[in-house]
Design a protein around this motif. Structure first.
Motif, PDB file in Angstrom:
ATOM      1  N   ALA A  99       0.847  -1.200   0.000  1.00 50.45           N
ATOM      2  CA  ALA A  99       0.000   0.000   0.000  1.00 50.45           C
ATOM      3  C   ALA A  99       0.885   1.253   0.000  1.00 50.45           C
ATOM      4  CB  ALA A  99      -0.929   0.001   1.213  1.00 50.45           C
ATOM      5  N   GLY A 100       1.937   1.256   0.798  1.00 53.67           N
ATOM      6  CA  GLY A 100       2.860   2.394   0.839  1.00 53.67           C
ATOM      7  C   GLY A 100       3.567   2.585  -0.494  1.00 53.67           C
ATOM      8  N   ARG A 101       3.945   1.469  -1.103  1.00 49.08           N
ATOM      9  CA  ARG A 101       4.607   1.551  -2.420  1.00 49.08           C
ATOM     10  C   ARG A 101       3.635   2.059  -3.487  1.00 49.08           C
ATOM     11  NH1 ARG A 101       9.547  -0.321  -1.865  1.00 49.08           N
ATOM     12  NH2 ARG A 101       9.962  -1.844  -0.242  1.00 49.08           N
ATOM     13  N   ALA A 102       2.381   1.669  -3.410  1.00 49.81           N
ATOM     14  CA  ALA A 102       1.381   2.138  -4.374  1.00 49.81           C
ATOM     15  C   ALA A 102       1.169   3.647  -4.226  1.00 49.81           C
ATOM     16  CB  ALA A 102       0.066   1.386  -4.176  1.00 49.81           C
ATOM     17  N   ILE A 103       1.094   4.108  -2.974  1.00 43.88           N
ATOM     18  CA  ILE A 103       0.945   5.551  -2.741  1.00 43.88           C
ATOM     19  C   ILE A 103       2.165   6.298  -3.267  1.00 43.88           C
ATOM     20  CG2 ILE A 103       0.870   7.319  -0.932  1.00 43.88           C
ATOM     21  CD1 ILE A 103      -0.844   5.357   0.704  1.00 43.88           C
ATOM     22  N   ALA A 104       3.366   5.756  -3.013  1.00 40.18           N
ATOM     23  CA  ALA A 104       4.606   6.384  -3.499  1.00 40.18           C
ATOM     24  C   ALA A 104       4.618   6.453  -5.021  1.00 40.18           C
ATOM     25  CB  ALA A 104       5.819   5.625  -2.977  1.00 40.18           C
ATOM     26  N   ALA A 105       4.159   5.379  -5.676  1.00 38.05           N
ATOM     27  CA  ALA A 105       4.125   5.360  -7.142  1.00 38.05           C
ATOM     28  C   ALA A 105       3.169   6.426  -7.681  1.00 38.05           C
ATOM     29  CB  ALA A 105       3.729   3.973  -7.645  1.00 38.05           C
ATOM     30  N   LYS A 106       1.993   6.565  -7.020  1.00 38.37           N
ATOM     31  CA  LYS A 106       1.029   7.593  -7.447  1.00 38.37           C
ATOM     32  C   LYS A 106       1.599   8.995  -7.248  1.00 38.37           C
ATOM     33  CE  LYS A 106      -3.284   5.102  -6.733  1.00 38.37           C
ATOM     34  NZ  LYS A 106      -4.519   5.031  -5.956  1.00 38.37           N
ATOM     35  N   PHE A 108       4.752   9.799  -7.224  1.00 37.82           N
ATOM     36  CA  PHE A 108       5.807  10.005  -8.218  1.00 37.82           C
ATOM     37  C   PHE A 108       5.208  10.345  -9.577  1.00 37.82           C
ATOM     38  CE2 PHE A 108       8.841   8.470 -11.422  1.00 37.82           C
ATOM     39  CZ  PHE A 108       9.926   9.275 -11.093  1.00 37.82           C
ATOM     40  N   GLU A 109       4.166   9.628  -9.980  1.00 33.35           N
ATOM     41  CA  GLU A 109       3.491   9.910 -11.255  1.00 33.35           C
ATOM     42  C   GLU A 109       2.919  11.326 -11.254  1.00 33.35           C
ATOM     43  OE1 GLU A 109       3.445   8.206 -14.098  1.00 33.35           O
ATOM     44  OE2 GLU A 109       4.744   6.730 -13.142  1.00 33.35           O
ATOM     45  N   ALA A 110       2.318  11.740 -10.142  1.00 25.86           N
ATOM     46  CA  ALA A 110       1.769  13.102 -10.044  1.00 25.86           C
ATOM     47  C   ALA A 110       2.896  14.136 -10.147  1.00 25.86           C
ATOM     48  CB  ALA A 110       1.007  13.275  -8.731  1.00 25.86           C
ATOM     49  N   PHE A 111       4.024  13.836  -9.512  1.00 29.62           N
ATOM     50  CA  PHE A 111       5.181  14.741  -9.569  1.00 29.62           C
ATOM     51  C   PHE A 111       5.666  14.889 -11.009  1.00 29.62           C
ATOM     52  CE2 PHE A 111       9.868  14.956  -9.681  1.00 29.62           C
ATOM     53  CZ  PHE A 111      10.048  16.220  -9.142  1.00 29.62           C
ATOM     54  N   ILE A 112       5.848  13.784 -11.705  1.00 35.62           N
ATOM     55  CA  ILE A 112       6.312  13.812 -13.103  1.00 35.62           C
ATOM     56  C   ILE A 112       5.311  14.558 -13.984  1.00 35.62           C
ATOM     57  CG2 ILE A 112       6.826  12.377 -15.125  1.00 35.62           C
ATOM     58  CD1 ILE A 112       9.026  12.426 -12.987  1.00 35.62           C
ATOM     59  N   ALA A 113       4.021  14.344 -13.773  1.00 32.92           N
ATOM     60  CA  ALA A 113       2.997  15.042 -14.559  1.00 32.92           C
ATOM     61  C   ALA A 113       3.065  16.547 -14.304  1.00 32.92           C
ATOM     62  CB  ALA A 113       1.609  14.505 -14.225  1.00 32.92           C
ATOM     63  N   GLN A 114       3.261  16.944 -13.048  1.00 32.23           N
ATOM     64  CA  GLN A 114       3.348  18.374 -12.718  1.00 32.23           C
ATOM     65  C   GLN A 114       4.580  19.006 -13.367  1.00 32.23           C
ATOM     66  OE1 GLN A 114       1.178  20.321 -11.375  1.00 32.23           O
ATOM     67  NE2 GLN A 114       2.461  22.135 -11.335  1.00 32.23           N
ATOM     68  N   VAL A 115       5.704  18.308 -13.331  1.00 33.42           N
ATOM     69  CA  VAL A 115       6.912  18.820 -13.994  1.00 33.42           C
ATOM     70  C   VAL A 115       6.636  19.007 -15.482  1.00 33.42           C
ATOM     71  CG1 VAL A 115       9.293  18.267 -14.653  1.00 33.42           C
ATOM     72  CG2 VAL A 115       8.547  17.904 -12.298  1.00 33.42           C
ATOM     73  N   GLY A 116       5.995  18.027 -16.096  1.00 37.55           N
ATOM     74  CA  GLY A 116       5.662  18.127 -17.518  1.00 37.55           C
ATOM     75  C   GLY A 116       4.766  19.310 -17.825  1.00 37.55           C
ATOM     76  N   ARG A 117       3.756  19.545 -16.979  1.00 36.88           N
ATOM     77  CA  ARG A 117       2.862  20.685 -17.189  1.00 36.88           C
ATOM     78  C   ARG A 117       3.609  22.008 -17.048  1.00 36.88           C
ATOM     79  NH1 ARG A 117      -0.671  17.321 -14.293  1.00 36.88           N
ATOM     80  NH2 ARG A 117      -0.178  18.386 -12.332  1.00 36.88           N
ATOM     81  N   GLN A 118       4.458  22.115 -16.033  1.00 36.54           N
ATOM     82  CA  GLN A 118       5.219  23.349 -15.816  1.00 36.54           C
ATOM     83  C   GLN A 118       6.121  23.649 -17.019  1.00 36.54           C
ATOM     84  OE1 GLN A 118       3.522  24.806 -13.155  1.00 36.54           O
ATOM     85  NE2 GLN A 118       5.515  25.482 -12.423  1.00 36.54           N
ATOM     86  N   ILE A 119       6.808  22.631 -17.493  1.00 36.55           N
ATOM     87  CA  ILE A 119       7.716  22.831 -18.629  1.00 36.55           C
ATOM     88  C   ILE A 119       6.926  23.180 -19.886  1.00 36.55           C
ATOM     89  CG2 ILE A 119       9.329  21.642 -20.169  1.00 36.55           C
ATOM     90  CD1 ILE A 119      10.395  20.209 -17.646  1.00 36.55           C
ATOM     91  N   ALA A 120       5.827  22.461 -20.128  1.00 29.92           N
ATOM     92  CA  ALA A 120       5.009  22.725 -21.318  1.00 29.92           C
ATOM     93  C   ALA A 120       4.437  24.140 -21.302  1.00 29.92           C
ATOM     94  CB  ALA A 120       3.884  21.698 -21.420  1.00 29.92           C
ATOM     95  N   ALA A 121       4.084  24.636 -20.106  1.00 29.74           N
ATOM     96  CA  ALA A 121       3.505  25.974 -19.999  1.00 29.74           C
ATOM     97  C   ALA A 121       4.574  27.060 -19.960  1.00 29.74           C
ATOM     98  CB  ALA A 121       2.640  26.062 -18.747  1.00 29.74           C
TER      99      ALA A 121
END
Length: 138
Positions: A99-106, A108-121
């Motif tokens: 469960a902790g690893r699943a939360i960490a994976a989510k 991390f995915e949210a972090f990567i998506a946010q970085v992508g949005r910031q760079i794209a904008a």
């Protein structure tokens, strides 16, 4: 035929002696030697003017690249220190904590998506965050 204009020159004795020696060789003349010398000097001067025109711009570009390099080092050092700090204070997950690893994976995915949005904008988090703080008077 090229129009020629007469010039009267005063040369120092050693230079005049060297010119006389060169002009004494077969197929050489003082006019031809001086024409070649003045043409070469003028061509070098033209190259120097071109260099002078671009030197300031190249100096500015060199300074800008130096600042970018410095900023990159600061960013990398900041990230490295942050990662080291986070790894030092966060307890590792147990092997069977799926469960902790699943939360960490989510996260991390949210972090990567946010970085992508910031760079794209084209936004920069540090500038945006501190700009908002400065405007609010804090």
């Amino acid at each position: 035929m090229v129009e020629k204009i007469r010039h009267q020159l005063f040369l120092p004795k050693p230079v005049s002696d060297r010119l006389e020696a060169l002009a004494a060789k077969p197929g050489a003349s003082k006019s031809a030697i001086l024409t070649d010398a003045v043409t070469a000097w003028l061509n070098r001067r033209g190259a120097s003017e071109l260099e002078d025109r671009f030197a300031l711009r190249l100096d500015r570009m060199t300074s800008a690249i130096g600042r970018l390099e410095r900023d990159g080092h600061i960013q990398l050092e900041t990230l490295a220190l942050f990662v080291r700090y986070e790894l030092a204070i966060q307890a590792p997950l147990a092997e069977n904590d799926s469960a902790g690893r699943a939360i960490a994976a989510k996260r991390f995915e949210a972090f990567i998506a946010q970085v992508g949005r910031q760079i794209a904008a084209g936004r920069r988090t540090i500038v945006d965050s501190f700009g908002a703080v400065a405007e609010s008077g804090q």
